[in-house]
Design an enzyme around this catalytic site. Structure first.
Site, PDB file in Angstrom:
ATOM      1  N   TYR A  42     -39.971  32.966  -4.945  1.00 22.08           N
ATOM      2  CA  TYR A  42     -41.363  32.507  -4.711  1.00 22.08           C
ATOM      3  C   TYR A  42     -43.050  33.267  -4.863  1.00 22.08           C
ATOM      4  O   TYR A  42     -43.587  32.223  -5.633  1.00 22.08           O
ATOM      5  CB  TYR A  42     -41.067  31.364  -3.871  1.00 22.08           C
ATOM      6  N   SER A  97     -51.071  30.510  -4.212  1.00 21.42           N
ATOM      7  CA  SER A  97     -50.774  30.759  -3.015  1.00 21.42           C
ATOM      8  C   SER A  97     -51.253  31.853  -2.164  1.00 21.42           C
ATOM      9  O   SER A  97     -51.549  32.871  -2.112  1.00 21.42           O
ATOM     10  CB  SER A  97     -49.252  30.790  -2.280  1.00 21.42           C
TER      11      SER A  97
END
Ligand SMILES: *[C@@H]1O[C@H](CO)[C@@H](O)[C@H](O)[C@H]1NC(C)=O
Ligand SMILES: *[C@@H]1O[C@H](CO)[C@@H](O)[C@H](O)[C@H]1NC(C)=O
Ligand SMILES: *[C@@H]1O[C@H](CO)[C@@H](O)[C@H](O)[C@H]1NC(C)=O
Length: 322
Positions: free
Chosen positions: A226, A213
């Protein structure tokens, strides 16, 4: 509350004779999704793509296959919706044989995808199951290889975010062990288990494409759990690529930006949060799954033999991980 989308209108354009010899049309990256009011359904997990009033663009009307993965066998996790769905559509149109994994609750989205693809004579293998289960992860890889007749490419896309949006932000003192565990079990452990099972099956020239990400290059105070899980995947990509080079297996990753999808909605992003956050970058909008599928194809393309250990960021001019 499934609303009529624009997709059926374009169905006539698709199919086997998908404009393979036509000239490529340029697309303005900034204005591509002009005036689109993005409204994800209420929060929850999992969220279905069929419940979106304005569905994410998974390349249904735009992705043109050119035989780049013809005859190759690919397993794609989280293939039911969002980014994973865009990869399924692209891989199938590139001629790959595809098996997808998803949660049993996501079956309605898989039905929609299957119905849509059937119109162009394309189909895929369904292997539902929860990646939190280590035994299942191992079985999934073997089952996919059995049903497809081998495994050449594995795209690890399934992920869990917990609640990320600013509104729901919790300081670390209030973050739950349960969420931390679920995030790491889904995003890190499952990727490890799947890879461990796949390596003995992947032939020379095969490849693994992870999904990390753009978040790992920014400082997002909401996303300790996360963000750390995605940073772990990035390390896995580099480390594995070196370890697997002697076996001729390439390992790469894609780093998406904030992408309009059920995954984003389940992370707690409301329509307002999406427009505020999306509007803050140079593109003035968030990303769509259709903008990522070509990158997965490029990394999986067997001709890209010198591409390994790389992370390809698609973060709309915001510097991504390298
Ligand atoms: C593609 O573009 C060329 C000019 O670059 C043109 O001569 C040709 O007719 C175009 N082909 C199609 C199928 O539109
Ligand atoms: C977006 O809205 C503006 C102003 O209403 C209009 O001029 C433009 O054509 C629209 N763009 C698209 C792609 O619909
Ligand atoms: C984990 O997966 C295996 C293989 O699919 C299955 O037999 C087992 O029941 C699952 N365990 C749980 C707790 O769901």
């Amino acid at each position: 509350m499934r609303s009529a989308s624009v997709l059926p209108v374009f169905m006539g354009l698709l199919g086997a004779g998908l404009a393979q010899n036509e000239n490529v049309t340029l697309i303005d990256p900034i204005n591509r999704y002009d005036n689109l009011t993005l409204s994800p359904p209420a929060q929850g997990f999992p969220i279905l793509q069929r419940d979106f009033e304005v569905p994410p663009d998974c390349g249904e009307t735009t992705y043109v296959g050119r035989g780049r993965l013809q005859g190759l066998n690919a397993l794609i996790t989280g293939g039911d919706s969002g980014i994973g769905r865009s990869v399924v559509i692209a891989f199938l149109r590139e001629g790959a044989n595809v098996a997808i994994n998803y949660l049993p609750e996501e079956e309605p989205d898989v039905d929609d995808l299957a119905d849509f693809l059937q119109e162009e004579g394309l189909s895929f293998e369904r292997i539902p199951g929860d990646l939190l289960n280590e035994t299942f992860c191992t079985e999934l890889v073997h089952e996919a290889a059995d049903r497809l007749g081998g495994l050449d490419i594995m795209v690890q896309n399934a992920a869990y975010s917990g609640i990320l949006s600013g509104e729901s932000w919790q300081p670390i003192e209030s973050q739950s062990t349960e969420q931390l565990e679920r995030i790491f079990r889904t995003n890190v452990f499952a990727n490890f288990f799947l890879t461990r099972a796949a390596v003995p099956l992947l032939p020379r020239g095969g490849s693994i494409v992870f999904t990390t990400s753009g978040i790992i290059n920014s400082v997002d105070s909401n996303a300790i759990d996360y963000g750390s899980s995605k940073a772990s995947i990035s390390y896995m990509i580099r480390s594995l690529s070196a370890q697997l080079a002697p076996k001729g297996i390439r390992v790469n990753g894609v780093a998406p930006g904030l992408t309009y999808s059920p995954f984003l909605a389940s992370g707690g992003f409301t329509a307002e949060a999406i427009s505020t956050i999306g509007g803050a970058n140079a593109y003035g909008r968030i990303e769509q799954p259709a903008e990522l599928a070509p990158i997965y194809v490029n990394l999986a393309d067997p001709l890209a033999t010198y591409a390994s250990g790389n992370i390809w960021a698609a973060t709309g001019s915001v510097p991504g991980p390298v």
